[in-house]
Design a protein around this motif. Structure first.
Motif, PDB file in Angstrom:
ATOM      1  N   PHE A  60      41.281  34.114  22.430  1.00 17.04           N
ATOM      2  CA  PHE A  60      42.062  34.634  23.560  1.00 17.04           C
ATOM      3  C   PHE A  60      42.030  36.161  23.592  1.00 17.04           C
ATOM      4  N   HIS A  61      42.017  36.802  22.435  1.00 16.06           N
ATOM      5  CA  HIS A  61      41.930  38.262  22.392  1.00 16.06           C
ATOM      6  C   HIS A  61      40.611  38.735  23.001  1.00 16.06           C
ATOM      7  N   ASN A  62      39.516  38.118  22.588  1.00 20.50           N
ATOM      8  CA  ASN A  62      38.205  38.496  23.127  1.00 20.50           C
ATOM      9  C   ASN A  62      38.123  38.258  24.630  1.00 20.50           C
ATOM     10  N   LEU A  63      38.679  37.137  25.091  1.00 20.30           N
ATOM     11  CA  LEU A  63      38.692  36.857  26.532  1.00 20.30           C
ATOM     12  C   LEU A  63      39.491  37.909  27.289  1.00 20.30           C
ATOM     13  N   ALA A  64      40.643  38.283  26.744  1.00 21.05           N
ATOM     14  CA  ALA A  64      41.486  39.281  27.407  1.00 21.05           C
ATOM     15  C   ALA A  64      40.763  40.615  27.519  1.00 21.05           C
ATOM     16  N   VAL A  65      40.098  41.018  26.445  1.00 22.63           N
ATOM     17  CA  VAL A  65      39.347  42.281  26.476  1.00 22.63           C
ATOM     18  C   VAL A  65      38.255  42.213  27.542  1.00 22.63           C
ATOM     19  N   GLN A  66      37.567  41.081  27.626  1.00 22.52           N
ATOM     20  CA  GLN A  66      36.513  40.928  28.629  1.00 22.52           C
ATOM     21  C   GLN A  66      37.073  40.992  30.049  1.00 22.52           C
ATOM     22  N   GLN A  67      38.269  40.456  30.260  1.00 26.39           N
ATOM     23  CA  GLN A  67      38.843  40.426  31.605  1.00 26.39           C
ATOM     24  C   GLN A  67      39.227  41.818  32.113  1.00 26.39           C
ATOM     25  N   ILE A  68      39.559  42.717  31.205  1.00 26.54           N
ATOM     26  CA  ILE A  68      39.994  44.054  31.649  1.00 26.54           C
ATOM     27  C   ILE A  68      38.905  45.109  31.495  1.00 26.54           C
ATOM     28  N   GLN A  69      37.705  44.685  31.125  1.00 28.21           N
ATOM     29  CA  GLN A  69      36.602  45.633  30.951  1.00 28.21           C
ATOM     30  C   GLN A  69      36.238  46.317  32.259  1.00 28.21           C
ATOM     31  N   VAL A  70      35.788  47.546  32.120  1.00 30.04           N
ATOM     32  CA  VAL A  70      35.283  48.321  33.247  1.00 30.04           C
ATOM     33  C   VAL A  70      33.855  48.729  32.909  1.00 30.04           C
ATOM     34  N   ALA A  71      32.958  48.533  33.856  1.00 26.60           N
ATOM     35  CA  ALA A  71      31.555  48.883  33.635  1.00 26.60           C
ATOM     36  C   ALA A  71      31.414  50.388  33.472  1.00 26.60           C
ATOM     37  N   ASN A  80      37.113  41.811  36.142  1.00 26.17           N
ATOM     38  CA  ASN A  80      38.079  40.979  36.860  1.00 26.17           C
ATOM     39  C   ASN A  80      39.151  41.919  37.415  1.00 26.17           C
ATOM     40  N   PRO A  81      39.026  42.318  38.688  1.00 26.17           N
ATOM     41  CA  PRO A  81      39.961  43.304  39.253  1.00 26.17           C
ATOM     42  C   PRO A  81      41.430  42.887  39.178  1.00 26.17           C
ATOM     43  N   LEU A  82      41.717  41.591  39.299  1.00 29.42           N
ATOM     44  CA  LEU A  82      43.112  41.146  39.247  1.00 29.42           C
ATOM     45  C   LEU A  82      43.713  41.329  37.850  1.00 29.42           C
ATOM     46  N   PHE A  83      42.970  40.960  36.830  1.00 30.66           N
ATOM     47  CA  PHE A  83      43.471  41.155  35.470  1.00 30.66           C
ATOM     48  C   PHE A  83      43.529  42.637  35.122  1.00 30.66           C
ATOM     49  N   TYR A  84      42.560  43.413  35.603  1.00 28.72           N
ATOM     50  CA  TYR A  84      42.575  44.849  35.348  1.00 28.72           C
ATOM     51  C   TYR A  84      43.821  45.487  35.975  1.00 28.72           C
ATOM     52  N   LYS A  85      44.133  45.088  37.185  1.00 34.40           N
ATOM     53  CA  LYS A  85      45.314  45.612  37.886  1.00 34.40           C
ATOM     54  C   LYS A  85      46.597  45.175  37.150  1.00 34.40           C
ATOM     55  N   PHE A  86      46.625  43.922  36.705  1.00 32.00           N
ATOM     56  CA  PHE A  86      47.765  43.398  35.947  1.00 32.00           C
ATOM     57  C   PHE A  86      47.961  44.215  34.664  1.00 32.00           C
ATOM     58  N   TYR A  87      46.854  44.477  33.950  1.00 38.20           N
ATOM     59  CA  TYR A  87      46.891  45.267  32.720  1.00 38.20           C
ATOM     60  C   TYR A  87      47.406  46.677  33.002  1.00 38.20           C
ATOM     61  N   ALA A 124      39.309  31.568  41.286  1.00 36.74           N
ATOM     62  CA  ALA A 124      39.827  32.940  41.322  1.00 36.74           C
ATOM     63  C   ALA A 124      40.755  33.105  42.512  1.00 36.74           C
ATOM     64  N   LEU A 125      41.779  33.910  42.316  1.00 41.47           N
ATOM     65  CA  LEU A 125      42.702  34.201  43.398  1.00 41.47           C
ATOM     66  C   LEU A 125      42.001  35.057  44.442  1.00 41.47           C
ATOM     67  N   SER A 126      42.462  34.957  45.644  1.00 41.35           N
ATOM     68  CA  SER A 126      41.888  35.805  46.691  1.00 41.35           C
ATOM     69  C   SER A 126      42.289  37.250  46.411  1.00 41.35           C
ATOM     70  N   PRO A 127      41.540  38.219  46.937  1.00 41.38           N
ATOM     71  CA  PRO A 127      41.864  39.638  46.684  1.00 41.38           C
ATOM     72  C   PRO A 127      43.260  40.028  47.156  1.00 41.38           C
ATOM     73  N   THR A 129      45.955  38.183  46.843  1.00 40.78           N
ATOM     74  CA  THR A 129      46.945  37.626  45.939  1.00 40.78           C
ATOM     75  C   THR A 129      46.947  38.415  44.637  1.00 40.78           C
ATOM     76  N   GLU A 130      48.116  38.747  44.153  1.00 37.50           N
ATOM     77  CA  GLU A 130      48.210  39.472  42.897  1.00 37.50           C
ATOM     78  C   GLU A 130      48.872  38.597  41.844  1.00 37.50           C
ATOM     79  N   LEU A 131      48.579  38.874  40.597  1.00 41.51           N
ATOM     80  CA  LEU A 131      49.252  38.186  39.503  1.00 41.51           C
ATOM     81  C   LEU A 131      50.686  38.666  39.444  1.00 41.51           C
ATOM     82  N   LYS A 132      51.587  37.738  39.329  1.00 38.20           N
ATOM     83  CA  LYS A 132      53.017  38.112  39.262  1.00 38.20           C
ATOM     84  C   LYS A 132      53.331  38.707  37.904  1.00 38.20           C
ATOM     85  N   ALA A 133      54.320  39.573  37.883  1.00 38.01           N
ATOM     86  CA  ALA A 133      54.744  40.178  36.622  1.00 38.01           C
ATOM     87  C   ALA A 133      55.422  39.121  35.773  1.00 38.01           C
TER      88      ALA A 133
END
Length: 134
Positions: A60-71, A80-87, A124-127, A129-133
């Motif tokens: 789960f740690h590795n997955l989380a890091v991958q989700q918030i990565q920026v090229a 993953n823009p939604l997870f990046y925004k959530f982070y 994936a959620l539509s652009p 839709t945001e992840l709730k806090a």
């Protein structure tokens, strides 16, 4: 889901085992060492992720890091823009990078638990839709 390939799925499924042994995602998070545990002494204490060091926590740690990565480079595209925004929102709330990453891990637990329990694929959620806090 971006970041989950056949190898990762092959690691996740046996580590989780029968999903029905967990009555909810909170139990799975606890099993993975992601849910907060109360550490206290003398009536004073604080909640911390136990990070018990099991393989599931590492996945789960590795997955989380991958989700918030920026090229890197010119485009600076998020994986993953939604997870990046959530982070980023969690950081803005005053959480440390480690705490914000644990929030992403917890969100991933919820998603994967739901996918396994309901036998559905990731959508994936539509652009808009945001992840709730949390």
């Amino acid at each position: 889901m971006d970041g989950i390939n056949i190898v990762t799925a092959a690691e996740l499924v046996p580590e989780i085992g029968n999903i029905y042994r967990f009555s909810n995602a909170d139990k799975l998070a606890r099993f993975a060492g992601i849910a907060p545990i109360r550490f206290s002494s003398g009536g004073k204490g604080k909640d911390q992720a136990s990070g018990q060091g099991n393989v599931l926590n590492s996945i789960f740690h590795n997955l989380a890091v991958q989700q918030i990565q920026v090229a890197k480079g010119k485009n600076k595209r998020q994986r993953n823009p939604l997870f990046y925004k959530f982070y980023q929102r969690k950081l803005a709330e005053g959480k440390t990078k480690k705490q914000a990453l644990i929030c992403v891990m917890r969100r991933l637990v919820n998603i994967i638990y739901s996918m396994m329990k309901n036998k559905t694929e990731y959508r994936a959620l539509s652009p808009l839709t945001e992840l709730k806090a949390e």
